[in-house]
Scaffold this motif. Structure first.
Motif, PDB file in Angstrom:
ATOM      1  N   TRP A   1      49.627  60.457  60.181  1.00 21.41           N
ATOM      2  CA  TRP A   1      48.330  60.090  60.698  1.00 21.41           C
ATOM      3  C   TRP A   1      47.359  61.203  60.350  1.00 21.41           C
ATOM      4  O   TRP A   1      47.718  62.371  60.254  1.00 21.41           O
ATOM      5  CB  TRP A   1      48.374  59.792  62.198  1.00 21.41           C
ATOM      6  N   GLU A   8      46.809  66.352  57.804  1.00 18.76           N
ATOM      7  CA  GLU A   8      47.724  65.195  57.805  1.00 18.76           C
ATOM      8  C   GLU A   8      48.948  65.553  58.636  1.00 18.76           C
ATOM      9  O   GLU A   8      49.530  66.631  58.453  1.00 18.76           O
ATOM     10  CB  GLU A   8      48.166  64.849  56.380  1.00 18.76           C
ATOM     11  N   THR A  17      54.004  54.176  60.978  1.00 25.51           N
ATOM     12  CA  THR A  17      52.725  53.484  61.075  1.00 25.51           C
ATOM     13  C   THR A  17      52.851  52.135  60.386  1.00 25.51           C
ATOM     14  O   THR A  17      53.363  52.035  59.268  1.00 25.51           O
ATOM     15  CB  THR A  17      51.613  54.291  60.402  1.00 25.51           C
ATOM     16  N   GLN A  20      48.399  51.847  56.703  1.00 26.41           N
ATOM     17  CA  GLN A  20      47.801  53.129  56.373  1.00 26.41           C
ATOM     18  C   GLN A  20      46.494  53.308  57.142  1.00 26.41           C
ATOM     19  O   GLN A  20      45.927  52.373  57.670  1.00 26.41           O
ATOM     20  CB  GLN A  20      47.535  53.209  54.869  1.00 26.41           C
TER      21      GLN A  20
END
Length: 332
Positions: A1, A8, A17, A20
């Motif tokens: 994330w 990052e 996740t 994206q």
């Protein structure tokens, strides 16, 4: 994330996740097989449940189970004692089968049975009339034995046999010919006893001793098996038990079909059984029937062992006189 800038971050353990561009840790959701709030931490999905991911955990349907860390409903499989190819088709394992779970269902031996919902082979027990270890092959009960089912096999009581293999109860053990059944107090078991004298026992039935016909007996022998074993009693004679008649005058009958004449110069009344019953006839004397001699001149005999002399100055005219009347006065 990625919160922005040149930063990052990896998602926490067991998260990912779905798309994206996530800008916060809450965008990391638990992977399949885990569950927890967005951003973690994520716990392993417990056994008996399934977790598609994110914060959702579902219990497996009734009669199903899953291993830990299961991620889909299809991983819930039927538990032991049930059978089915999917979580929605689990049915109770039927009688005479055992089910280890999912689609693993196996039949008991053809001569064994099990209750519904059995889970192991040992639940299969041999039927009555067969024997063998639980969960194994069942063997038909052999001759002269009875098998109540399961592992047990019992030998028939002494002097009894079975007429066929596969006997399930002791009642199918039958006493041999010459014996009869005598039950215990509560009628749960019996012994085979020898048929008593003067009776016959057919055997292989529940019938008790049958008394010999009138004027017959078994001549003191036990374990007789047929009415033909009953012979005419002493003092009677005949070829069969139904033809016995009293022994004739002048004969003796020791039993059976034997008719014997008394020795010469002796006699026995009807119904006599032994030569000892033969006595010397009048005019003869002797201690036994085989010793009968004519009364000599000057004597007389009324029979048996009796011998008397004529009075003084009298005599008989010959041997074999049978009474005093044959004594006559001498000349002069």
């Amino acid at each position: 994330w990625c919160p922005g800038g040149n930063v990052e971050y990896d998602c926490p353990a067991h998260t990912g996740t779905p798309v994206q561009g996530q800008d916060s840790v809450e965008g990391c959701i638990c992977n399949s097989g885990f569950w927890g709030l967005p951003g973690g931490p994520c716990a392993q999905c417990p056994a008996g449940s399934w977790c598609p991911g994110n914060h959702t955990m579902h219990e497996c349907p009734l009669h199903t189970f899953s291993v830990a860390q299961s991620g889909s409903r299809s991983t819930c499989q039927c538990i032991a004692g049930f059978v089915g190819s999917s979580p929605d088709t689990c049915a109770i394992c039927p009688e005479n089968y055992f089910c280890r779970g999912h689609v693993d269902v196996q039949a008991c031996d053809p001569n064994a049975h099990s209750p519904p919902q059995s889970v192991q082979a040992v639940a299969c027990q041999c039927n009555a009339g067969f024997f063998g270890p639980d969960g194994s092959q069942c063997t038909k009960c052999p001759l002269n034995a009875w098998c109540p089912g399961g592992e047990e096999k019992y030998t028939c009581t002494l002097n009894s046999i079975t007429l066929t293999t596969g006997a399930a109860t002791p009642a199918l053990c039958k006493c041999l010919p010459g014996f009869f059944q005598v039950y215990n107090v509560n009628h749960s078991d019996f012994t085979c006893q020898a048929c008593p004298v003067d009776s016959w026992c057919q055997g292989l039935t529940t019938q008790g001793p049958v008394q010999c016909p009138l004027h017959t007996d078994t001549q003191m022998r036990l374990q007789r098996t047929n009415v033909s074993d009953c012979k005419c009693s002493e003092g009677w004679f005949g070829a069969t038990p139904s033809t016995c008649v009293a022994c004739l005058d002048g004969y003796t009958c020791p039993g059976g079909n034997v008719l014997s004449a008394c020795p010469p110069n002796s006699f026995a009344a009807s119904g006599s059984s032994s030569v000892q019953d033969c006595k010397c006839v009048a005019g003869y004397y002797g201690a036994t029937a085989n010793e009968c001699r004519a009364a000599p001149v000057g004597f007389f005999s009324s029979g048996g062992n009796h011998l008397a002399q004529c009075p003084v100055n009298s005599n008989t005219t010959g041997a074999g006189s049978d009474s005093l009347l044959y004594c006559v006065c001498d000349p002069g």
